[in-house]
Design an enzyme around this catalytic site. Structure first.
Site, PDB file in Angstrom:
ATOM      1  N   HIS A  95      90.872 -35.355  83.675  1.00 39.80           N
ATOM      2  CA  HIS A  95      91.756 -34.894  82.589  1.00 39.80           C
ATOM      3  C   HIS A  95      92.265 -36.071  81.748  1.00 39.80           C
ATOM      4  O   HIS A  95      93.432 -36.104  81.364  1.00 39.80           O
ATOM      5  CB  HIS A  95      92.936 -34.095  83.171  1.00 39.80           C
ATOM      6  N   ASP A 147      93.854 -33.267  89.892  1.00 35.84           N
ATOM      7  CA  ASP A 147      93.080 -32.022  89.977  1.00 35.84           C
ATOM      8  C   ASP A 147      91.740 -32.149  89.257  1.00 35.84           C
ATOM      9  O   ASP A 147      91.583 -32.963  88.353  1.00 35.84           O
ATOM     10  CB  ASP A 147      93.867 -30.860  89.351  1.00 35.84           C
ATOM     11  N   GLU A 148      90.828 -31.327  89.679  1.00 36.09           N
ATOM     12  CA  GLU A 148      89.551 -31.107  88.974  1.00 36.09           C
ATOM     13  C   GLU A 148      88.853 -32.399  88.557  1.00 36.09           C
ATOM     14  O   GLU A 148      88.304 -32.478  87.457  1.00 36.09           O
ATOM     15  CB  GLU A 148      89.780 -30.223  87.734  1.00 36.09           C
ATOM     16  N   ALA A 149      88.850 -33.385  89.439  1.00 29.50           N
ATOM     17  CA  ALA A 149      88.161 -34.647  89.124  1.00 29.50           C
ATOM     18  C   ALA A 149      86.685 -34.484  89.497  1.00 29.50           C
ATOM     19  O   ALA A 149      86.159 -35.213  90.345  1.00 29.50           O
ATOM     20  CB  ALA A 149      88.824 -35.793  89.870  1.00 29.50           C
ATOM     21  N   HIS A 150      86.019 -33.538  88.836  1.00 26.90           N
ATOM     22  CA  HIS A 150      84.660 -33.148  89.254  1.00 26.90           C
ATOM     23  C   HIS A 150      83.617 -34.236  89.043  1.00 26.90           C
ATOM     24  O   HIS A 150      82.584 -34.218  89.701  1.00 26.90           O
ATOM     25  CB  HIS A 150      84.218 -31.872  88.521  1.00 26.90           C
TER      26      HIS A 150
END
Ligand code: TNX
EC number: 3.2.1.52
Length: 541
Positions: free
Chosen positions: A288, A351-354
């Site tokens: 993000h 979060d969401e550190a894909h």
């Protein structure tokens, strides 16, 4: 779009009230109770059993109603500046509709009116509890602390007729129902999150949201300050973050943009603090982060800045884990944000550190979590953070949709505390149903009853009441551009979350809650707060 009361008008109302306080006599003679003019209009009276969040104990006494009068005083604990300040805020909130002067004076000796007293009301009431007693002579709120007094004044506001919310004088009998309320919160942390990164929301809009949070005894405002689309908090050592990364056109779909200067941010923090709300700043990382990466090319592993993005995809950006400059950048940001933060927490997202490989994620968090502590703050992250095995002081914010979550249960076994924000229960950006035009639906539709009927202390296996620091209702703003949008998605569900966080589990009941909720409608209408008229609720008018 409906007309909104602007802050300028509110300020004018305060000035008007201040003028009244120096002309008490004129004002008092204008009261029909004094002049014998038309009696006050009948306004729906509130009841001691209408309060949201439901108090711990309520004992109505039908023979003990108290009526506010033009000469009523607000008497506050002598020598307590904090109690006087709570009195001042109460007076500000009651003056416009009553037209009464409501001077705030030290409570020497005995007397009627409204008394706000700091007293030993017992350990059980803690630092936010209060005892409110209404007799024919007046209303007395006692608490161990000024925070408790403030909570008590929010109850008192709900005990007055809904007309109290009007911004100009109403000819109404300002009756407070008699009886006693004894109250204290279930959880220490009752929060709401506002995303000002996807769409920027102005300081006045944020303050307006704070006003609403305070009414329902929510005591934390988590501000999601940075994301792929925009960077919304001034950082002096990296000035382009805001001038470029938060510049015009950085909202979703290229709409809007903007950022908070340090001064504006501190002003919001102070405004919240006056209302006993702690601001929790979030700088989301290592994912993000496209706004930062597209602004400073040198932060990227290849030294090339990606283009700015205003779509709503997630999980495509990452800070460069192997670069020393990353940690200089992160430390600068953490230092500057910590300096702006009197509260204990600093949220670092996670979060969401894909596109950050798991080992890199771990390396990153193992370096960054100690930086938060170095600047005296308690680390806070979305639940993914526990995979990096940070210090157990790190608070994990659970946003999953399942009631089994091995990583979270393991983290609790290691000693972590958890904030409960299950996305399928309390994500205020989820649509209510298929007809809701705003919002998203990846975690499902969430009607008000869904957001009310769950128990944070027994929601996830292995995460018991003792591990739960509290609850928080996040509001992501991919689709929300205005304060009306924010309000429409927040209400009525935010009131449900407030009750979950404050009221004892055994005092919670959908039928009772929905009836009490229905009675909030005239209040929201007076205040021009947008809300969803859920078909599940028996709305009054
Ligand atoms: C998931 S919840 C996100 C956000 C989105 C949100 C939309 C979480 C920690 N990350 O980036 O805005 O869904 O509902």
């Amino acid at each position: 779009m409906r007309r909104r009361r602007t802050r300028a008008v509110l300020t004018a109302a305060v000035a008007f009230a201040a003028a009244l306080s120096v002309s008490t006599a004129t004002n008092a003679t204008a009261d029909p109770a004094v002049t014998g003019a038309a009696p006050p209009a009948k306004s729906a009276q509130s009841s001691l059993t209408d309060i949201i969040p439901a108090p711990v104990e309520v004992a109505p006494d039908g023979d003990a109603d108290y009526r506010l009068r033009p000469w009523t005083l607000i008497r506050t604990e002598p020598h307590s500046a904090e109690a006087r300040e709570v009195g001042r805020l109460l007076a500000d909130s009651l003056r416009p509709a009553t037209g009464y002067a409501l001077p705030v004076v030290p409570a020497h000796g005995r007397g009627g009116g409204i008394a706000l007293l700091i007293d030993d009301v017992g350990e059980e009431l803690g630092s936010e509890g209060y005892r409110l007693e209404v007799t024919k002579r007046g209303v007395t709120i006692r608490a161990n602390t000024a925070a408790g007094l403030f909570a008590g004044t929010q109850t008192l506001r709900q005990l007055l007729p809904a007309d109290i919310e009007a911004d100009s004088r109403r000819n109404v009998a300002w009756t407070v129902p008699g009886g006693t309320v004894v109250d204290h919160p279930r959880f220490d942390y009752r929060g709401a999150m506002l995303d000002i990164a996807r769409h920027f929301h102005t300081p006045d809009e944020i303050k307006s949201y704070i006003d609403e949070l305070a009414r329902y005894k929510i005591n934390h405002l988590h501000l999601h300050l940075t994301d792929d689309q925009g960077w919304r908090i001034e950082i002096e050592s990296w000035p382009k973050l805001t001038t470029v990364g938060g510049g015009p056109g950085t909202g979703v779909d290229g709409v809007g943009g903007g950022f908070l200067t340090k001064e504006e941010y501190s002003d919001i923090v102070a405004y919240a603090a006056e209302r006993y709300i702690t601001v929790v700043p979030e700088i989301d990382m290592p994912g993000h982060t496209n706004a930062a990466l597209s602004t400073y090319a040198e932060l990227n592993c290849d030294g090339i800045a990606p283009p700015p993005r205003t779509d709503i995809a997630v999980g495509y950006s990452s800070l460069c884990i192997d670069k020393e400059l990353t940690y200089e950048f992160v430390e600068d940001v953490i230092r500057e944000v910590s300096e702006l933060t009197p509260g204990p927490y600093l949220h670092i997202g996670g979060d969401e550190a894909h596109v950050t490989p798991p080992e890199d994620y771990r390396v990153f968090m193992q370096r960054v979590v100690p930086l938060v502590e170095k600047y005296g703050k308690r680390p806070f992250g979305w639940n993914e953070i526990v995979r990096a095995e940070p210090t157990t002081d790190t608070v994990a914010q659970y946003w999953g949709t399942t009631t089994n979550h091995a990583d979270l249960a393991d983290a609790v076994a290691r000693g972590h505390q958890v904030i409960m924000s299950p996305a399928n229960k309390v994500y205020l950006d989820m649509k209510y149903d298929e007809d809701t035009t705003l919002g998203l639906s990846w975690a499902g539709y969430i009607e008000v009853r869904d957001s009310y009927e769950w128990n944070p202390g027994a929601h996830v296996t292995g995460v018991g009441e003792d591990a739960v620091l509290g609850v928080e209702a996040p509001l992501w703003s991919e689709t929300l551009r205005s304060l009306d949008h924010i309000e429409y998605m927040a209400f009525p569900r935010l009131a449900a979350v407030a009750e979950i966080g404050w009221s004892p589990q055994e005092a919670r009941d959908w039928t009772s809650f929905s009836e009490r909720l229905g009675k909030q409608a005239p209040r929201w209408e007076e205040r021009e707060v947008d809300f969803h008229r859920s078909p599940q609720v028996p709305w009054v008018n």
